[in-house]
Write a protein that holds these residues in place. Structure first.
Motif, short mmCIF file in Angstrom:
data_model
loop_
_atom_site.label_atom_id
_atom_site.label_comp_id
_atom_site.label_asym_id
_atom_site.label_seq_id
_atom_site.Cartn_x
_atom_site.Cartn_y
_atom_site.Cartn_z
N SER A 86 -30.31 -2.65 -1.58
CA SER A 86 -29.61 -3.79 -0.98
C SER A 86 -30.31 -5.06 -1.43
CB SER A 86 -29.59 -3.70 0.55
OG SER A 86 -30.89 -3.91 1.07
N ILE A 87 -29.63 -6.18 -1.26
CA ILE A 87 -30.16 -7.48 -1.70
C ILE A 87 -30.04 -8.47 -0.56
CG2 ILE A 87 -29.88 -9.40 -3.32
CD1 ILE A 87 -28.54 -7.23 -5.20
N SER A 119 -26.30 -13.01 -3.85
CA SER A 119 -26.57 -11.56 -3.74
C SER A 119 -25.59 -10.75 -4.58
CB SER A 119 -26.50 -11.12 -2.28
OG SER A 119 -27.50 -11.73 -1.50
N GLN A 120 -24.33 -11.18 -4.56
CA GLN A 120 -23.29 -10.46 -5.31
C GLN A 120 -23.55 -10.54 -6.81
OE1 GLN A 120 -20.71 -8.71 -3.92
NE2 GLN A 120 -20.14 -8.01 -5.96
N LYS A 129 -26.48 -8.36 -7.71
CA LYS A 129 -26.03 -6.97 -7.71
C LYS A 129 -25.28 -6.64 -9.00
CE LYS A 129 -22.21 -5.62 -6.31
NZ LYS A 129 -20.94 -5.22 -6.98
N ASP A 130 -24.39 -7.56 -9.43
CA ASP A 130 -23.63 -7.35 -10.67
C ASP A 130 -24.57 -7.19 -11.86
OD1 ASP A 130 -21.30 -7.60 -9.23
OD2 ASP A 130 -20.93 -9.69 -9.83
N VAL A 168 -25.12 0.73 -3.65
CA VAL A 168 -25.55 -0.26 -2.66
C VAL A 168 -25.45 0.37 -1.28
CG1 VAL A 168 -24.97 -2.48 -1.58
CG2 VAL A 168 -24.85 -2.23 -4.07
#
Length: 387
Positions: free
Chosen positions: A95-96, A112-113, A116-117, A133
């Motif tokens: 998780s971020i 964060s998105q 994650k990408d 995730v």
């Protein structure tokens, strides 16, 4: 060659000097106080020890990379080109969490998105698969801190916040955060050479944190897990050695820690938490309405409590806090009484002048930790008797 690296411990507003002092006593190097954080250097064993021992830390981070970024493209490419496979595998969930102090981005979820990408695209390119995730219970938690154009990537060593000590299975309506309680015990300058009373003890957090402080018992030894146990360099033998080492520093305590509460349900919960923490031989609790109590001897007493503020427990602020002041003045001479309240209005009704007021936050509520010195006779007489 030193194996030390930079570590960051997060804390509450006003607790930074307390945390720095804890770290100094624990043996940290290059300690620097920040805003709601303290940075320091140590090796992996010290990172384990810090997580187990620190009372005033909320979480502990290990910074692993910093970048200069100017826009979304820089953010993505910096993350994509980072060697995540050194810290994360396809089989790990992650998780971020992003914390922003920048003009470049306005939404932490967007940052964060994009991070994650960048991570999953790198794994897809290298291995044809990607890690999942998991926002609830990840194997690896990544912390992103963006201050203007400085991006710092850290691994969260703690996981769940360190206030989740592992002893509190039962709570009341308005329990105080364990880290906040521990910091207040330290701020109150209790020297552990007198009895301590929490006259409104609720589920017992002040009592247990005071007992851990007085006996030098490591704050987080009861926790089931830390996220550093999922890291590639996890050393279980070293961790067990560190646990044994910190437990060997526990010392005896020759006074009493006492709790009152007028609610039978609170006393039951409190007793269970005390058993969970292993302090049933140190802490005594009983059903008692503070306003009908008095000191049981002439010895100096240290009082520490978290009275209702009228936020979650509805009370008549004026009469309740007047009763606190009247009870202290009439029945608790030769005492220091400390309590925290977010009702600044309430302090006006105590009828005693606080000798100290310290600004703190209880959650998002701006609060004051107030100290009242209770002695017989006038202040002038009291000062003369101390000279």
């Amino acid at each position: 060659m030193s194996n030390d690296f930079k570590i960051v411990a997060k804390t509450f507003f006003g607790f930074e000097p307390l945390l720095a002092d804890e770290l100094l006593k624990l043996g940290a190097k290059k300690i620097e106080i920040g805003v709601r954080n303290v940075s320091f250097f140590g090796d992996i064993g010290f990172l384990y020890k810090a997580n187990l021992s620190l009372r005033t830390a909320i979480r502990i981070l290990k910074p692993i990379k910093t970048f200069q970024i100017n826009d979304e493209k820089d953010l993505y490419s910096s993350v994509f080109n980072f060697n995540w496979e050194d810290y994360l595998s396809i089989d790990n969930s992650f998780s971020i969490e992003s914390v922003l102090n920048t003009d470049f981005f306005s939404h932490s979820l967007f940052v964060s998105q994009r991070v994650k990408d960048g991570i999953v695209d790198r794994f897809r390119k290298l291995f044809g698969k990607r890690p999942d995730v998991d926002l609830e219970d990840p194997d690896i938690k990544i912390n992103i801190h963006l201050s203007q154009n400085n991006l710092t990537i850290s691994l969260d060593a703690s996981g769940k916040p360190l206030n989740q000590r592992g002893y509190r299975s039962q709570t009341n309506i308005a329990p105080i955060n364990e880290v906040l309680a521990a910091g207040i015990v330290i701020l109150s300058n209790w020297d552990c050479e007198s009895d301590l009373l929490d006259p409104m003890c609720g589920s017992g957090t002040f009592l247990i944190e005071a007992a851990m402080y007085a006996t030098n018992y490591p704050a987080n030894i009861k926790r089931n897990s830390f996220l550093f146990q999922n890291w590639n360099d996890w050393d279980s033998d070293l961790f067990e050695m560190i646990k044994t080492s910190v437990l060997n520093k526990v010392k005896p305590f020759d006074h009493k820690i006492i709790g009152y509460d007028k609610a039978p349900s609170a006393i039951l919960k409190c007793k269970q938490n005390i058993i969970n923490a292993g302090f049933e031989d140190v802490i005594e609790v009983c059903e008692n309405d503070f306003f009908n109590t008095k000191k049981t001897n002439d010895q100096f007493l240290h009082l520490l409590f978290n009275p209702p503020y009228g936020e979650r427990l509805k009370i008549d602020i004026e009469s309740f806090y007047k009763q606190i002041g009247d009870t202290l003045k009439s029945n608790y001479t030769n005492s220091n009484a400390w309590f925290i309240t977010s009702s600044l209005e309430a302090l006006k009704y105590v009828g005693l002048r606080p000798s100290r007021k310290i600004k703190l936050f209880n959650g998002k509520l701006e609060s004051r930790l107030a100290k009242y010195e209770i002695y017989s006779g006038s202040k002038k007489t009291h000062k003369q008797s101390k000279q």
